[in-house]
Design a protein around this motif. Structure first.
Motif, mmCIF file in Angstrom:
data_model
loop_
_atom_site.group_PDB
_atom_site.id
_atom_site.type_symbol
_atom_site.label_atom_id
_atom_site.label_comp_id
_atom_site.label_asym_id
_atom_site.label_seq_id
_atom_site.Cartn_x
_atom_site.Cartn_y
_atom_site.Cartn_z
ATOM 1 N N SER A 351 0.831 -1.205 0.000
ATOM 2 C CA SER A 351 0.000 0.000 0.000
ATOM 3 C C SER A 351 0.869 1.259 0.000
ATOM 4 O O SER A 351 0.545 2.263 -0.629
ATOM 5 N N LYS A 354 2.097 1.873 -3.531
ATOM 6 C CA LYS A 354 0.980 2.347 -4.350
ATOM 7 C C LYS A 354 0.735 3.844 -4.084
ATOM 8 O O LYS A 354 0.587 4.642 -5.010
ATOM 9 N N GLU A 357 3.325 6.007 -5.681
ATOM 10 C CA GLU A 357 3.164 6.130 -7.135
ATOM 11 C C GLU A 357 2.119 7.162 -7.502
ATOM 12 O O GLU A 357 2.206 7.813 -8.536
ATOM 13 N N THR A 358 1.110 7.330 -6.628
ATOM 14 C CA THR A 358 0.028 8.261 -6.952
ATOM 15 C C THR A 358 0.333 9.683 -6.456
ATOM 16 O O THR A 358 -0.414 10.598 -6.739
#
Ligand code: UDP
Length: 359
Positions: A351, A354, A357-358
């Motif tokens: 998580s 992730k 990356e955003t």
């Protein structure tokens, strides 16, 4: 009870804050956010009784911050440049030597002068690089002055001495053995399991160092891991009982088994006799990653660094007739054992990666 936690936004500190708040304590957490992160405190800040200041531990006793520490009955000193990998870099050693050494004197003295109990986070690293089984009443095997790694254990040993010299009778240094779980830093100088999980989550090769010292069947290091929630529970129980009675028995529901019943000043906290080699650990991480569709390779690297003779598992220590030292074995089956720790740490990193990356 009002409790101060330094290093509150760190890995163990943030779990400790939650544990203390869940047991009805009022917690004032401080952290200079040099390596700690506010994200780690998301759960704690939603709980009643929590306050936080972005502060260095050394500022805690400054008159303008006195309101924070005043009235505290217990201080946990966890703030430090944590992790051997991080501190072993020469540039961080300087800060570590001066800040951690000074803070450990300051806080030990403050606690004594103000009738508070004191718990210091220490490390199994104080045993040093020793190829033999260590008996607790033997002299330790610290490294030479030109080893940056040795500075880490020397400063922690200094902090233990400062606690015993300047601190209150109600004080305890807790030597952690490879605490692991969510929020531990990985590639950025953190612990090996977090590093493996960050590598897997990023689809990078998992790097296992071959030490070749003959201690383990596959030539890689061996460690016994402690779930961070057990470490937090142990810290809470130790802190709550300090100064109350000369004898204590830890409740079994805390996940901690007691080996002696005398009030200790130094505690070893870790798994007993349940070590795992780093190659097997890496394979577990790779297989947990595979289950969520991530293929990674495990690469074994010949390690040119420190010889891995560290007392990384409690089984390398031997009890002695020394009332000052005690071992708590953490019941690892409680949270699903090493597989449970691997799974939760990997989930955290999946998580985390992730989210990065955003961003
Ligand atoms: N280790 C490894 N690969 C890495 C980092 C560490 O195989 O990328 C090994 C290291 O050689 C040691 C073990 O993992 O045997 C634990 O290292 P860590 O730095 O987590 O903790 P410590 O040495 O303080 O127990």
């Amino acid at each position: 009870m009002k409790i101060v936690v330094t290093g509150a936004a760190g890995f163990i500190g943030s779990h400790l804050c939650e544990e203390l708040l869940d047991h009805g304590h009022e917690v004032f957490g401080v952290d200079d956010l040099s390596t700690g992160r506010m994200e780690n405190l998301e759960k704690a800040t939603r709980k009643e009784g929590f306050s936080f200041a972005n502060l260095k531990a050394s500022d805690l006793t400054e008159p303008r911050w006195k309101g924070g520490i005043e009235g505290a009955k217990l201080v946990y000193h966890l703030a430090a440049h944590i992790g051997v990998g991080h501190v072993s870099k020469r540039e961080t050693v300087a800060a570590y030597l001066s800040e951690h050494a000074a803070d450990s004197v300051l806080l030990a003295k403050w606690c004594k002068a103000n009738g508070a109990a004191y718990v210091l986070a220490s490390t199994s690293e104080v045993y040093g690089n020793n190829p033999c089984l260590v008996r607790e009443n033997e002299w330790l095997h610290v490294g030479p002055s030109d080893s940056a790694r040795a500075a880490y254990s020397v400063v922690k040993l200094f902090a233990e001495h400062a606690m015993l010299t300047y601190g209150p009778e109600a004080s305890c240094a807790v030597r952690f053995y490879n605490v692991a779980g969510p929020r531990q830093r990985g590639l950025d100088g953190g612990g090996v399991l977090a590093k493996f999980c960050e590598q897997a989550a990023n689809r990078m090769a998992i790097t296992v160092y071959r030490i070749g010292n003959g201690y383990t069947e596959d030539g890689t290091g061996e460690r016994a891991f402690t779930d961070v929630r057990d470490a937090a529970a142990a810290l809470r129980v130790i802190g709550e009982r300090l100064g109350k009675t000369a004898f204590m028995v830890l409740p079994y529901d805390s996940g901690i088994n007691m080996y002696q019943q005398q009030m200790p000043r130094i505690v070893n906290l870790g798994g007993v006799g349940n070590g795992i080699t780093m190659l097997r650990l890496a394979e577990k991480v790779a297989s947990a990653a595979r289950e969520v569709g991530i293929e990674t390779v495990v690469t074994v690297i010949e390690d040119a660094g420190d010889a891995d003779n560290l007392i990384g598992a409690m089984k390398r220590r031997e009890a002695a007739d020394n009332a000052n030292l005690i071992a708590y074995g953490v019941d690892q089956s409680k949270w699903g054992g090493i597989d449970g720790i691997v799974e939760r740490t990997l989930w955290y990193w999946l998580s985390e990666v992730k989210q990065r990356e955003t961003r």
